[in-house]
Design an enzyme around this catalytic site. Structure first.
Site, PDB file in Angstrom:
ATOM      1  N   SER A 116       5.098   7.407  10.025  1.00  0.00           N
ATOM      2  CA  SER A 116       5.268   8.252  11.327  1.00  0.00           C
ATOM      3  C   SER A 116       5.073   7.375  12.458  1.00  0.00           C
ATOM      4  CB  SER A 116       4.249   9.348  11.314  1.00  0.00           C
ATOM      5  OG  SER A 116       2.643   8.796  11.138  1.00  0.00           O
TER       6      SER A 116
ATOM      7  N   LYS B  95       0.844  -1.338  -0.062  1.00  0.00           N
ATOM      8  CA  LYS B  95      -0.054   0.001  -0.179  1.00  0.00           C
ATOM      9  C   LYS B  95       0.952   1.386  -0.091  1.00  0.00           C
ATOM     10  CE  LYS B  95      -1.674   3.347   1.977  1.00  0.00           C
ATOM     11  NZ  LYS B  95      -1.680   4.473   1.760  1.00  0.00           N
TER      12      LYS B  95
ATOM     13  N   GLU C  38       9.252   0.867  11.159  1.00  0.00           N
ATOM     14  CA  GLU C  38      10.378   1.809  10.826  1.00  0.00           C
ATOM     15  C   GLU C  38       9.788   3.277  10.880  1.00  0.00           C
ATOM     16  OE1 GLU C  38      12.604   4.402  10.055  1.00  0.00           O
ATOM     17  OE2 GLU C  38      12.755   3.501   7.900  1.00  0.00           O
ATOM     18  N   CYS C  39       9.837   3.957  12.387  1.00  0.00           N
ATOM     19  CA  CYS C  39       9.306   5.165  12.420  1.00  0.00           C
ATOM     20  C   CYS C  39      10.134   6.396  12.197  1.00  0.00           C
ATOM     21  CB  CYS C  39       8.240   5.216  13.414  1.00  0.00           C
ATOM     22  SG  CYS C  39       7.166   3.921  13.495  1.00  0.00           S
TER      23      CYS C  39
ATOM     24  N   CYS D 284      13.826   9.978   7.257  1.00  0.00           N
ATOM     25  CA  CYS D 284      13.472   9.662   8.724  1.00  0.00           C
ATOM     26  C   CYS D 284      14.907   9.556   9.551  1.00  0.00           C
ATOM     27  CB  CYS D 284      12.858   8.199   8.819  1.00  0.00           C
ATOM     28  SG  CYS D 284      13.962   6.991   7.788  1.00  0.00           S
TER      29      CYS D 284
ATOM     30  N   GLU E  51       9.554  15.920  15.178  1.00  0.00           N
ATOM     31  CA  GLU E  51      10.391  15.666  13.571  1.00  0.00           C
ATOM     32  C   GLU E  51       9.568  16.831  12.781  1.00  0.00           C
ATOM     33  OE1 GLU E  51       8.950  11.815  11.983  1.00  0.00           O
ATOM     34  OE2 GLU E  51      11.014  11.529  11.134  1.00  0.00           O
TER      35      GLU E  51
ATOM     36  N   TYR F 109      -4.560  -2.440  15.319  1.00  0.00           N
ATOM     37  CA  TYR F 109      -5.088  -3.205  14.257  1.00  0.00           C
ATOM     38  C   TYR F 109      -4.932  -4.398  14.610  1.00  0.00           C
ATOM     39  CZ  TYR F 109      -5.450   1.302  11.403  1.00  0.00           C
ATOM     40  OH  TYR F 109      -5.548   2.649  11.099  1.00  0.00           O
TER      41      TYR F 109
END
Ligand code: NDP
Length: 491
Positions: free
Chosen positions: A236, A182, A258-259, A293, A392, A246
């Site tokens: 994010s 996605k 991986e944020c 990031c 950020e 979820y």
């Protein structure tokens, strides 16, 4: 260099080996952030399309058309796919540049070549990793074997559209999984095209599907689907948390995140050549417009070298021209979209309000183009408690914090909820090792800004990451599960 003609856009979902519009018929518009003009009408997939893709992926996985192929065979197909990506380098570079506003030179020399290298590396690796035999006594044989997880959802961001999808796809596909990507709604085109190339290379139908759509609909449907075994996510921290929810509320699928980051660049009292340090600090802070990031957004610098370094940084910005992303000389394109431009500008305003001093840039530029450009910005007199040092920004903004000792530098560097990357600069080897060990981050670059390469794991400490690593052989860990096969021997 001659710029290639505008490529043909593929704008439908790619499910079970062919393009198809969203079942609802809905589309959304993506735009070129360098002009603010509409670019393409992309299929807006929703839960029904995700379900279709999951069913195709499950069929492919269960009948073994890919999952049970010999690793050497998967390698051959993926190497062929990498060759097709290479033959399409100009087209893919153009798609990411047009849709994400990324400088075309970066797309040609970093994003697409890195994606090709990543597919080749994981393809080459998969027939060289061995399973294990347990140290049992003579009465038993215990095999510990690695198996693909099954149906993997990959939800990826807009800042490196092709490359972030690749960091997920390459190890997941090499390990034998079926994948549904996605893409970010702002940047679907290169991933959609990539799926077609994979199919041309011989990847069986249903193994690599792309469902473009909105996060809250298509992304959420993937996260909540009862037949998805795992979701791998980059984006994010806030949305990363949703995926944990979820999973908890559906089938306990595995989640890797991986944020974001607020990565420090620590320049100590005895740095190497300051010209080199300045060059690296600017790369860390400005590369990809700071929409990165692992952006080195906090410059923590010893007061003894602060003025000399700042002078070089301000002068060095001249080597970072802002402009049309399709101009090969451009190093800084626009922010991804108007709301993001506003967000970055509001951070700069907050910095000013809280007492930071703007020593370079500080505002919007090239407004007449209709694009969302921000001038590369350096803030001085920043304290680590200010908003610009805590949150950020995801824009070309470097916040400078002066310190008086190594201990203070390390303490401030670690005083953040994030922990993705860090860099440190010193000529002293013992200091380098000591500080590298003290910094709480997944990757520490010494005397250079670096995310490592495809051979090294990439991921975060603290709120920057969870559950696994992209890149390196470690990436196979998250896309496989371990099975024990136990033989009790008699006689
Ligand atoms: P998001 O985290 O919102 O988006 C990442 C992916 O998650 C996209 O595919 C997005 O889809 C999807 N998504 C969004 N909301 C949901 C949801 N409720 N359920 C399921 N999936 C969802 O990042 P943004 O693109 O909005 O950027 C916001 C901020 O995130 C940036 O300013 C930056 O600070 C950070 N960021 C960090 C990145 C990194 O590499 N670590 C990359 C990008 C952003 P859609 O595009 O449709 O919203």
């Amino acid at each position: 260099m001659v710029i290639a003609a505008k490529p043909t856009f593929r704008t439908d979902a790619f499910i079970d080996g062919s393009y198809r519009p969203a079942q609802s018929g809905a589309r959304f518009t993506t735009e070129n952030p360098a002009t603010g003009q509409a670019l393409a009408e992309v299929a807006a997939g929703d839960a029904a399309d995700i379900d279709l893709a999951v069913r195709a992926a499950r069929r492919a996985f269960d009948d073994g058309r890919w999952s049970r192929r010999a690793p050497a065979d998967r390698k051959r197909v993926l190497l062929g796919f990498a060759d097709l990506l290479e033959a399409s380098l100009e087209e893919l570079a153009m798609l990411d540049s047009l849709e994400a506003g990324k400088p075309i030179t970066d797309c040609r020399t970093v994003d697409v070549p890195d994606a090709i290298r990543t597919f080749r590396w994981f393809a080459e690796a998969i027939d060289k990793v061995f399973d294990a035999v347990a140290p049992t006594g003579p009465e038993a044989l215990g095999l510990i074997v690695r198996e693909p997880i099954g149906v993997v959802g990959a939800v990826v961001p807009w800042n490196y559209p092709l490359l972030m999808a690749t960091w997920k796809l390459a190890p997941a596909l090499a390990a034998g999984n079926s994948v549904i990507v996605k893409p970010a709604e702002l940047t679907s085109l290169s991933t959609i095209r990539m799926a077609e190339l994979a199919s041309d290379a011989g990847l069986p139908d249903g193994v690599f599907n792309v469902v473009p759509g909105l996060g809250e609909t298509a992304g959420q449907a993937l996260g909540r689907h009862m037949d998805v075994d795992m979701v791998t996510f980059t984006g994010s921290t806030e949305v990363g948390r949703y995926f944990l929810k979820y999973a908890a509320e559906s089938n306990l699928k595995e989640i890797t995140l991986e944020c974001g980051g607020k990565s420090p660049q620590v320049v100590l009292a005895n740095p190497p050549d300051l010209d080199l340090v300045a060059e690296q600090v600017l790369i860390a802070g400005l590369m990809n417009m700071g929409e990165n990031c692992s952006c080195g957004s906090r410059l923590i610098v010893d007061r003894s070298v602060h003025d000399a370094l700042l002078e070089r940084l301000v002068a060095g910005i001249a080597a970072w021209p802002v402009g049309d992303p399709l101009d090969p000389a451009t190093r800084l394109g626009p922010m991804i979209e108007r709301p993001h431009l506003d967000k970055v500008l509001s951070y700069i305003a907050a910095g000013r309000d809280e007492g930071a001093r703007v020593v370079a840039g500080g505002g919007r530029t090239l407004e007449a183009t209709g694009g969302y450009f921000v001038a590369p910005t350096i803030l001085d007199d920043v304290r680590n408690t200010m908003t610009v040092a805590r949150e950020e920004i995801f824009g070309p903004v470097i916040s400078t914090i002066a310190v008086d000792s190594e201990d203070e530098a390390v303490a401030l560097a670690n005083q953040t909820t994030y922990g993705l990357a860090a860099s440190l600069y010193t000529k002293d080897l013992d200091t380098a090792i000591r500080v590298a060990r003290s910094l709480r981050a997944g990757t520490v670059g010494v005397n250079a800004y670096s995310e490592g390469d495809v051979t090294t794991p990439f991921g975060g400490y603290k709120e920057s990451g969870f559950g696994g690593r992209d890149k390196g052989l470690e990436a196979f860990e998250q896309y496989t599960q371990k099975k024990t096969i136990w033989f009790t021997l008699r006689g």
